[in-house]
Motif scaffolding. Structure first.
Motif, PDB file in Angstrom:
ATOM      1  N   MET A   1       0.828  -1.192   0.000  1.00  0.00           N
ATOM      2  CA  MET A   1       0.000   0.000   0.000  1.00  0.00           C
ATOM      3  C   MET A   1       0.871   1.254   0.000  1.00  0.00           C
ATOM      4  SD  MET A   1      -3.103   0.750  -0.057  1.00  0.00           S
ATOM      5  CE  MET A   1      -4.292   1.974   0.302  1.00  0.00           C
ATOM      6  N   LYS A   2       1.964   1.203   0.774  1.00  0.00           N
ATOM      7  CA  LYS A   2       2.858   2.353   0.832  1.00  0.00           C
ATOM      8  C   LYS A   2       3.524   2.585  -0.524  1.00  0.00           C
ATOM      9  CE  LYS A   2       6.512   4.331   3.624  1.00  0.00           C
ATOM     10  NZ  LYS A   2       7.414   4.157   4.749  1.00  0.00           N
ATOM     11  N   ALA A   3       3.888   1.507  -1.193  1.00  0.00           N
ATOM     12  CA  ALA A   3       4.509   1.624  -2.512  1.00  0.00           C
ATOM     13  C   ALA A   3       3.536   2.236  -3.517  1.00  0.00           C
ATOM     14  CB  ALA A   3       4.987   0.260  -2.995  1.00  0.00           C
TER      15      ALA A   3
ATOM     16  N   LYS B   1       1.147   4.385  -2.823  1.00  0.00           N
ATOM     17  CA  LYS B   1       1.066   5.818  -2.513  1.00  0.00           C
ATOM     18  C   LYS B   1       2.269   6.573  -3.073  1.00  0.00           C
ATOM     19  CE  LYS B   1      -1.707   5.562   1.687  1.00  0.00           C
ATOM     20  NZ  LYS B   1      -1.736   5.824   3.141  1.00  0.00           N
ATOM     21  N   ILE B   2       3.437   5.983  -2.937  1.00  0.00           N
ATOM     22  CA  ILE B   2       4.647   6.619  -3.472  1.00  0.00           C
ATOM     23  C   ILE B   2       4.574   6.701  -4.984  1.00  0.00           C
ATOM     24  CG2 ILE B   2       7.148   6.322  -3.743  1.00  0.00           C
ATOM     25  CD1 ILE B   2       7.182   5.193  -0.891  1.00  0.00           C
TER      26      ILE B   2
ATOM     27  N   SER C   1       2.103   9.383  -5.983  1.00  0.00           N
ATOM     28  CA  SER C   1       2.693  10.703  -5.732  1.00  0.00           C
ATOM     29  C   SER C   1       3.689  11.071  -6.828  1.00  0.00           C
ATOM     30  CB  SER C   1       3.390  10.727  -4.376  1.00  0.00           C
ATOM     31  OG  SER C   1       2.473  10.515  -3.350  1.00  0.00           O
TER      32      SER C   1
END
Length: 108
Positions: free
Chosen positions: A1-3, A5-6, A9
């Motif tokens: 999930m963090k990947a 978002k990155i 962005s």
């Protein structure tokens, strides 16, 4: 999930960079007697976008606040039905008497 978002962005950042390079012309805005200094077009466009975003968010927050207030007023006006206490036995329902049937009349 963090990947994700990155990655999202970075995509937005690249699109913003492309937008700014394609709209780098210097413009001057005149309104009535007011005149802005010359600035890149993308700055005016970004300012208008974020101003619209902020106004829409403010309008939405005010509408939600109004609706919550209205809901609280309606809840105050309508008394809540009282639930039977767990220690008391359930009350039998009152049955209405059966309707009386009329005598059939003979057909002539």
């Amino acid at each position: 999930m963090k990947a994700l978002k990155i990655l999202l962005s970075l995509v937005i950042l690249v699109l913003l960079f492309l937008f700014s390079t394609y709209n780098a012309q210097m413009v001057q805005v005149r309104f009535l007697q007011y005149q802005t200094p010359e600035v890149p077009l993308f700055l005016f466009l970004l300012f208008a976008f974020f101003l619209g975003f902020l106004l829409a968010a403010l309008w939405s927050a005010l509408k939600v606040s109004y609706l919550k207030h209205q809901l609280a007023q309606l809840k105050k006006a309508r008394p809540e039905p009282s639930a039977p206490s767990p220690s008391s036995p359930p009350q039998p329902k009152e049955s209405s008497p059966a309707p009386e049937e009329d005598e059939p009349t003979a057909a002539p």
